[in-house]
Each structure stands twice: as structure tokens, then as C-alpha cells.
Design a protein around this motif. Structure first.
Motif, PDB file in Angstrom:
ATOM      1  N   ALA A 207     -15.652   3.693  27.304  1.00 19.27           N
ATOM      2  CA  ALA A 207     -16.254   4.877  28.851  1.00 19.27           C
ATOM      3  C   ALA A 207     -17.118   3.793  29.633  1.00 19.27           C
ATOM      4  O   ALA A 207     -17.182   4.257  30.818  1.00 19.27           O
ATOM      5  CB  ALA A 207     -17.400   5.891  27.607  1.00 19.27           C
ATOM      6  N   ALA A 208     -17.867   2.571  29.435  1.00 18.29           N
ATOM      7  CA  ALA A 208     -18.123   1.809  30.581  1.00 18.29           C
ATOM      8  C   ALA A 208     -17.339   1.282  31.121  1.00 18.29           C
ATOM      9  O   ALA A 208     -17.125   0.733  32.014  1.00 18.29           O
ATOM     10  CB  ALA A 208     -19.436   0.660  29.080  1.00 18.29           C
ATOM     11  N   ILE A 209     -15.944   0.649  30.422  1.00 16.28           N
ATOM     12  CA  ILE A 209     -15.153  -0.299  30.602  1.00 16.28           C
ATOM     13  C   ILE A 209     -14.391   1.122  31.199  1.00 16.28           C
ATOM     14  O   ILE A 209     -13.816   0.309  32.701  1.00 16.28           O
ATOM     15  CB  ILE A 209     -13.674  -0.780  29.318  1.00 16.28           C
ATOM     16  CG1 ILE A 209     -14.709  -1.728  28.463  1.00 16.28           C
ATOM     17  CG2 ILE A 209     -12.548  -0.568  30.187  1.00 16.28           C
ATOM     18  CD1 ILE A 209     -13.782  -1.555  27.279  1.00 16.28           C
ATOM     19  N   PHE A 210     -14.149   1.749  31.528  1.00 19.52           N
ATOM     20  CA  PHE A 210     -13.378   3.189  32.036  1.00 19.52           C
ATOM     21  C   PHE A 210     -14.420   3.114  33.739  1.00 19.52           C
ATOM     22  O   PHE A 210     -13.611   3.051  35.143  1.00 19.52           O
ATOM     23  CB  PHE A 210     -13.309   4.375  31.413  1.00 19.52           C
ATOM     24  CG  PHE A 210     -12.748   5.639  32.143  1.00 19.52           C
ATOM     25  CD1 PHE A 210     -11.378   5.315  33.566  1.00 19.52           C
ATOM     26  CD2 PHE A 210     -13.279   6.979  32.185  1.00 19.52           C
ATOM     27  CE1 PHE A 210     -11.238   6.599  33.691  1.00 19.52           C
ATOM     28  CE2 PHE A 210     -12.927   7.695  32.788  1.00 19.52           C
ATOM     29  CZ  PHE A 210     -11.951   7.383  33.644  1.00 19.52           C
ATOM     30  N   PHE A 211     -15.504   3.175  33.447  1.00 15.77           N
ATOM     31  CA  PHE A 211     -16.223   3.589  34.522  1.00 15.77           C
ATOM     32  C   PHE A 211     -16.340   2.602  35.646  1.00 15.77           C
ATOM     33  O   PHE A 211     -15.708   2.450  36.686  1.00 15.77           O
ATOM     34  CB  PHE A 211     -17.912   3.070  34.259  1.00 15.77           C
ATOM     35  CG  PHE A 211     -19.000   3.879  35.524  1.00 15.77           C
ATOM     36  CD1 PHE A 211     -18.997   5.152  35.761  1.00 15.77           C
ATOM     37  CD2 PHE A 211     -19.253   2.779  36.254  1.00 15.77           C
ATOM     38  CE1 PHE A 211     -20.075   5.347  36.963  1.00 15.77           C
ATOM     39  CE2 PHE A 211     -19.949   2.881  37.279  1.00 15.77           C
ATOM     40  CZ  PHE A 211     -20.117   4.278  37.661  1.00 15.77           C
ATOM     41  N   GLY A 212     -15.844   0.977  34.363  1.00 10.16           N
ATOM     42  CA  GLY A 212     -15.763  -0.787  35.270  1.00 10.16           C
ATOM     43  C   GLY A 212     -14.932  -0.134  36.199  1.00 10.16           C
ATOM     44  O   GLY A 212     -14.863  -0.754  37.158  1.00 10.16           O
ATOM     45  N   ALA A 213     -13.849   0.406  35.372  1.00  7.48           N
ATOM     46  CA  ALA A 213     -12.403   0.247  36.491  1.00  7.48           C
ATOM     47  C   ALA A 213     -12.178   0.763  37.452  1.00  7.48           C
ATOM     48  O   ALA A 213     -11.336   0.859  38.867  1.00  7.48           O
ATOM     49  CB  ALA A 213     -11.127   0.507  34.891  1.00  7.48           C
ATOM     50  N   LEU A 214     -12.927   2.752  37.171  1.00  7.33           N
ATOM     51  CA  LEU A 214     -12.539   3.074  38.284  1.00  7.33           C
ATOM     52  C   LEU A 214     -13.431   2.408  39.536  1.00  7.33           C
ATOM     53  O   LEU A 214     -12.865   2.786  40.565  1.00  7.33           O
ATOM     54  CB  LEU A 214     -13.195   3.924  37.765  1.00  7.33           C
ATOM     55  CG  LEU A 214     -12.766   5.290  37.257  1.00  7.33           C
ATOM     56  CD1 LEU A 214     -13.327   5.928  36.578  1.00  7.33           C
ATOM     57  CD2 LEU A 214     -11.112   5.884  37.878  1.00  7.33           C
ATOM     58  N   TRP A 215     -14.582   1.669  39.546  1.00  7.06           N
ATOM     59  CA  TRP A 215     -15.447   0.754  40.386  1.00  7.06           C
ATOM     60  C   TRP A 215     -14.586   0.332  41.170  1.00  7.06           C
ATOM     61  O   TRP A 215     -14.446  -0.132  42.476  1.00  7.06           O
ATOM     62  CB  TRP A 215     -16.665   0.330  39.814  1.00  7.06           C
ATOM     63  CG  TRP A 215     -17.473  -0.481  40.771  1.00  7.06           C
ATOM     64  CD1 TRP A 215     -17.313  -1.506  41.623  1.00  7.06           C
ATOM     65  CD2 TRP A 215     -19.116   0.423  41.594  1.00  7.06           C
ATOM     66  NE1 TRP A 215     -18.259  -1.891  42.517  1.00  7.06           N
ATOM     67  CE2 TRP A 215     -19.421   0.101  41.917  1.00  7.06           C
ATOM     68  CE3 TRP A 215     -19.365   1.235  40.726  1.00  7.06           C
ATOM     69  CZ2 TRP A 215     -20.475  -0.182  43.353  1.00  7.06           C
ATOM     70  CZ3 TRP A 215     -20.189   1.652  41.631  1.00  7.06           C
ATOM     71  CH2 TRP A 215     -20.947   1.121  42.761  1.00  7.06           C
ATOM     72  N   PHE A 216     -13.557  -0.403  40.754  1.00  4.40           N
ATOM     73  CA  PHE A 216     -12.929  -1.103  41.413  1.00  4.40           C
ATOM     74  C   PHE A 216     -11.592  -0.451  42.072  1.00  4.40           C
ATOM     75  O   PHE A 216     -10.675  -1.359  42.433  1.00  4.40           O
ATOM     76  CB  PHE A 216     -12.116  -2.212  40.662  1.00  4.40           C
ATOM     77  CG  PHE A 216     -13.688  -3.486  40.590  1.00  4.40           C
ATOM     78  CD1 PHE A 216     -14.494  -4.345  41.750  1.00  4.40           C
ATOM     79  CD2 PHE A 216     -14.670  -3.274  39.509  1.00  4.40           C
ATOM     80  CE1 PHE A 216     -15.529  -4.908  41.402  1.00  4.40           C
ATOM     81  CE2 PHE A 216     -15.332  -4.123  38.623  1.00  4.40           C
ATOM     82  CZ  PHE A 216     -15.841  -4.945  40.398  1.00  4.40           C
ATOM     83  N   SER A 217     -11.196   0.564  41.925  1.00  4.96           N
ATOM     84  CA  SER A 217     -10.261   1.500  42.186  1.00  4.96           C
ATOM     85  C   SER A 217     -10.252   2.033  43.427  1.00  4.96           C
ATOM     86  O   SER A 217     -11.437   3.247  43.768  1.00  4.96           O
ATOM     87  CB  SER A 217      -9.920   2.688  41.112  1.00  4.96           C
ATOM     88  OG  SER A 217      -9.455   2.015  39.946  1.00  4.96           O
TER      89      SER A 217
END
Length: 533
Positions: A207-217
Motif C-alpha cells: 500500500a505504501a509503495i502504491f501511494f509513492g508510485a502515484l505521487w510521481f504519476s
């Protein structure tokens, strides 16, 4: 060329002029669009993780809390209650606030729920935590596929959208392996008191990785154009498809928006003739993505294998083998979906699942352990290249941009409701009519799925989203002529781009020729000078 961040709002001609006056011709980036697809597809990793983490924990939870079959089903299916809530609101909220923001909210909900689940001390609080996690997954599941669909180039849209299912299956496989190692790390009493907490709590990491990836998308380019932020949408499309294709895409999207505005398009259109058929097809695909019975295996696989005589944690190993097969055939499906087509794969897959469900039922009736494992793996492989990924891909494809988020949300509500029914009633069915009867029921639902796919599901391979939207419009001579105008305009733009590229290549060749002639003349002069010496 105008500043790409400026808005051109409604007029497609204005948009084309705005982005067509510069001589630059940036190429699209394959790595960029794959990165976007994987970032959004991480929602599938969350879904896959939760699907299997609870299947590993449920046997320990049953021992700890003495769960009845109904309460056992409630612990597993409670996440689908949240999923129905999240999916129900996702479309309406995403059409107003954007796909990316809602995906990030979904990641945050699941992060909190995973940690909460690990620290619960009663079935009631665990059920509440899983409902919160379900809201997160419900928000993210449909929107992840919608985001990829609205960003991906037409020719590889199916393969890229399959990233969601690939990451779902990757989550299932990895979680089966994690469950096996956690279950093997201590005694059964340790698993009852501590082990299941690790199985559920580790979900906070993806879940944390998903949030971080979306932050830069970025936001979905089609949503940006729909919202009037044409410049921002163009910039995203330019990075994906290159400058020339981005110009054509912006014009095509704005043409569709102009037609929708002219026709006073609104949400109620979804229930009128034309789009109503698209909605019914979407609901059909959503229901049968779940009703065919794959999640009965995902949720209760270890319990099923244990009941058939697997022991010493080999039930987790058997489930890991099933997850590995599902991962392999999901990759096969990604390769085939844009070549064989959506409809053909779904028809073949659902037909094979009828046969394999009958095989599982036969193995149950005769207590053939190895045969059951083989038929479960065959059933899973057929699902993985057909009814697993393709409904998620097709549902967002069916609807025009102004309705896509809301319509996909409605379909996903039906998907989650069916998922809830599978999670809730599978243990009740197994305890009442046995494994043989349960999989006879699933053989019947797969037969219905096969007949429905063959009868009324269309093929969407090689069609742009705007061309698919045209399928549901009344087939009058005027609408057909308008469609031909749009297509001819797109073909003309493509031809102009090809001519421009050819002229640039010809100019490059001429410069190369002139350079070669000059080099040759200089070399000959040098040779002549050396001879005179």
C-alpha cells in the motif's frame, strides 16, 4: 506554439492549431507508459495480497475464535462490503476530482486497514478493519484500470491494462509463498496467536509503495482534456505517443466532447437505448468475473487442500503452485489479448473452465488428491488468460469519457457484490452440498458465461476508445457520416504526419549525400596534392 499549459477548452480546431504550429516532433516513450501502467496496476497487488493473505490466516483465526462457517465467511467477505461502498462512490468522485487523487485515497485506506487488522483482538474489530480496507480497494480497483485505459496507446491497450491483473496474480503468488514461510516459522500455536497478524499486517508495505508510485504519476490525459486542461493532457499524451499522435488524440477527444455537448450528454444517457446495452454488457462481465468460482479457490484453497488430505503445511505449498500457474498464464494472456482478441479468449477460457470445474467435482467425489490439484491448476490457467483479466480491461473500454468513471464504478459494484457472495457462501455451500456439489454449481455458471460471451459481448480489439463509443450510438445515416468524417480527418492527419516525416528523412538523405560529395571532393584534392609532391 502556445504554452502547453494553457487551456483551449472546447474547440477541437483551436486545440489542433494550438499544438500544431511548432516544428518539434517529440517521440513517445514506451518506458514512460509502461511505468504509468505499472504504477496504477499496483492496485492489483493490493487486491491480490488481500485475497490470499486472509486465506492463509483463516485457519488460524478459526482455531483462535472458534468461527462458525457463516462467521468464517463474514471475516473473509467483509472486505467486499467495503469494496461495494468504495466502488459505488469511485466513479462519481473520480469524474469530479480525477482518477489519480482517488487512487491515492484508496492506497491510504488500505495502508491503515492492514495495520489495524494486524492488531485486532476480536472477530468484530477484524471485520471492521477489513471493511475499511475494502473501501480502499474498491476505490482503487476500477479506477486503476480506467486510468491505464485512458492513457494507453490503442495497439497495446489490452496488454498494458493487463498489468493490473498481472500484479494481482503476482500479489496472489507472492502472498502464497509468504503465507507458507510464515506458517513454517513456528508451531501451530504460534500461528494461532502471532502468525496470522504478520500475514495481514505485511499488506501495509505494498500500500505504501502504491501511494509513492502515484505521487510521481500524472493525471489521466483524457480526464485532463475532459476537464478543460487541454495543455496538461497534451503534454502527457505527447510523452506517451509522440507529438503528432498526441495532436490527433487531443483533436479526437475534443471532437467527442463537442458532440457530447451538442447532444446535451448527461449521466441519464447511461440508461437510454445504446449506452444501456454497454452498461448491461459491463455488468455481465463484472458478475461473471467472480461468479465462475476462481475466488472460491483463492479464498479457501488451503482449507480445501487440507480437507482433501494435504497436511504439514503442504496445503500452502499446493496453493503456491496454483498461484505460480496463474502468474504464468496471465503473462500468456497479456501476449494474446491484442492479437487473438478479447471475445475469443473469453469464449475459449470459459468453455475450458466448464470442463475443469467438472473435473474438480469428480476429484472431490472420489477423494483423488493429485487429480484435484491438477484440475484446479488447469481451471486456474484457463481463468488467467480469459475471464480473469479481460473483464477488467473491457469494462472501461465500453463507455465514453464523460461516463467512464461512473459507469465503471457501477459495474464494479456488481463485481464486488458477487465477490462478497462467493466469499460469504462458499464455506456454507461446501459444508452443505460438499465440494462436488459446489463445483458442479461453478460448472453451470461457467456455461452461462460462455453462452453470454458468444451471444452478445462485442470485440473491442484494435478500436480506439472513441470508436468504441460510436458502437452505442443510433445507426442513422447522419451519425455514420459524422463517424466517417472523424475517421477521415484522423487518416488525413496521419498522412500529413507521414509526409512530414518522409520529407524530413529526404532532407536528411540529401544533406548526407552533399556531405559525402564534399568529403569525396576533399579526399580527391588531397590525393591530387600528394601526387604533385
Amino acid at each position: 506554439m502556445s504554452n502547453p499549459t494553457s487551456s483551449t477548452n472546447g474547440d477541437p480546431a483551436v486545440a489542433y492549431e494550438s499544438y500544431g504550429s511548432d516544428d518539434r516532433n517529440q517521440r513517445g516513450s514506451g518506458r514512460y507508459i509502461v511505468g504509468l501502467a505499472l504504477s496504477a496496476g499496483l492496485a492489483g497487488l493490493l487486491y491480490g495480497y488481500d485475497t490470499v493473505s486472509i486465506s492463509g490466516a483463516i485457519d488460524f483465526l478459526q482455531t483462535k475464535y472458534s468461527l462458525s462457517p457463516a462467521l468464517q465467511g463474514m471475516v473473509i467477505s467483509s472486505i467486499m462490503i467495503g469494496g461495494v461502498i468504495g466502488a459505488g462512490f469511485s466513479g462519481f468522485l473520480s469524474d469530479r476530482y480525477g482518477r489519480r487523487k482517488l487512487l491515492m485515497f484508496g492506497a491510504a485506506f488500505f495502508f491503515v486497514a492492514a495495520l489495524w487488522s494486524a492488531f485486532t483482538f476480536s472477530p468484530v474489530t477484524l471485520i471492521l478493519a477489513r471493511i475499511i480496507g475494502g473501501v480502499g480497494i474498491g476505490l482503487a480497483a476500477a479506477l486503476a484500470v480506467t486510468y491505464i485505459t485512458e492513457s494507453a496507446p490503442t495497439n497495446i491497450r489490452g496488454a498494458l491494462t493487463s498489468a493490473y491483473q498481472l500484479l494481482t496474480i503476482s500479489g496472489i503468488f507472492l502472498t502464497n509463498v509468504i503465507n507458507y514461510f510464515i506458517a513454517s516459522s513456528g508451531s501451530h500455536d504460534w500461528g494461532v496467536n502471532i502468525g496470522w497478524r504478520w500475514m495481514l499486517g505485511i499488506g501495509a508495505i505494498p500500500a505504501a509503495i502504491f501511494f509513492g508510485a502515484l505521487w510521481f504519476s500524472p493525471e489521466s490525459p483524457r480526464f485532463l482534456v475532459q476537464a478543460g486542461k487541454v495543455g496538461e493532457g497534451f503534454k502527457v499524451l505527447e510523452r506517451i505517443n509522440g507529438t503528432e499522435k498526441a495532436r490527433r488524440d487531443v483533436e479526437e477527444i475534443q471532437n467527442q466532447i463537442a458532440e457530447e455537448q451538442k447532444a446535451n450528454a448527461q449521466f441519464s444517457d447511461l440508461f437510454k437505448p445504446g449506452l444501456r446495452k454497454a452498461l448491461l454488457i459491463g455488468i455481465f462481465l463484472a458478475i461473471f468475473n467472480q461468479a465462475i468460482g476462481m475466488n472460491a479457490i483463492s479464498y479457501y484453497g488451503p482449507v480445501m487442500f487440507k480437507d482433501m488430505g494435504f497436511g504439514g503445511n503442504t496445503e500452502f505449498l499446493a496453493s503456491s503452485c496454483v498461484g505460480g500457474i496463474e502468474l504464468v498464464f496471465t503473462v500468456v494472456g497479456m501476449y494474446l489479448i491484442d492479437t487473438a482478441g478479447r471475445k475469443k479468449l473469453m469464449a475459449v477460457g470459459s468453455g475450458l473452465m466448464v470442463v475443469f470445474a467438472l473435473g474438480i467435482s469428480f476429484a472431490y467425489a472420489n477423494n483423488y488428491q493429485l487429480l484435484m490439484l491438477i484440475f484446479v491448476m488447469c481451471f486456474t490457467s484457463a481463468f488467467a488468460f480469459s475471464m480473469g483479466p479481460i473483464p477488467w480491461i473491457m469494462i472501461p473500454e465500453l463507455f465514453p469519457t464523460y461516463l467512464r468513471g461512473r459507469a465503471t464504478g457501477i459495474c464494479t459494484v456488481f463485481l464486488w457484490a458477487t465477490n462478497w457472495a462467493i466469499g460469504q457462501f462458499t464455506p456454507v455451500m461446501i459444508s452443505s452440498i460438499g465440494g462436488m456439489g459446489t463445483f458442479l454449481v461453478f460448472a453451470g455458471t461457467n456455461l452461462l458465461c460462455f453462452l453470454g460471451v458468444v451471444t452478445f459481448v462485442p470485440e473491442t480489439k484494435d478500436k480506439t476508445l472513441e470508436e468504441i463509443a460510436e458502437l452505442w450510438k443510433p445507426k442513422s445515416e447522419q451519425s455514420s457520416a459524422q463517424l466517417e468524417v472523424v475517421r477521415a480527418t484522423a487518416d488525413l492527419r496521419q498522412a500529413e504526419a507521414d509526409i512530414k516525416a518522409a520529407e524530413a528523412e529526404l532532407a536528411r538523405a540529401r544533406r548526407a549525400k552533399e556531405h559525402a560529395i564534399a568529403t569525396k571532393a576533399a579526399a580527391e584534392a588531397l590525393v591530387a596534392a600528394q601526387k604533385q609532391r
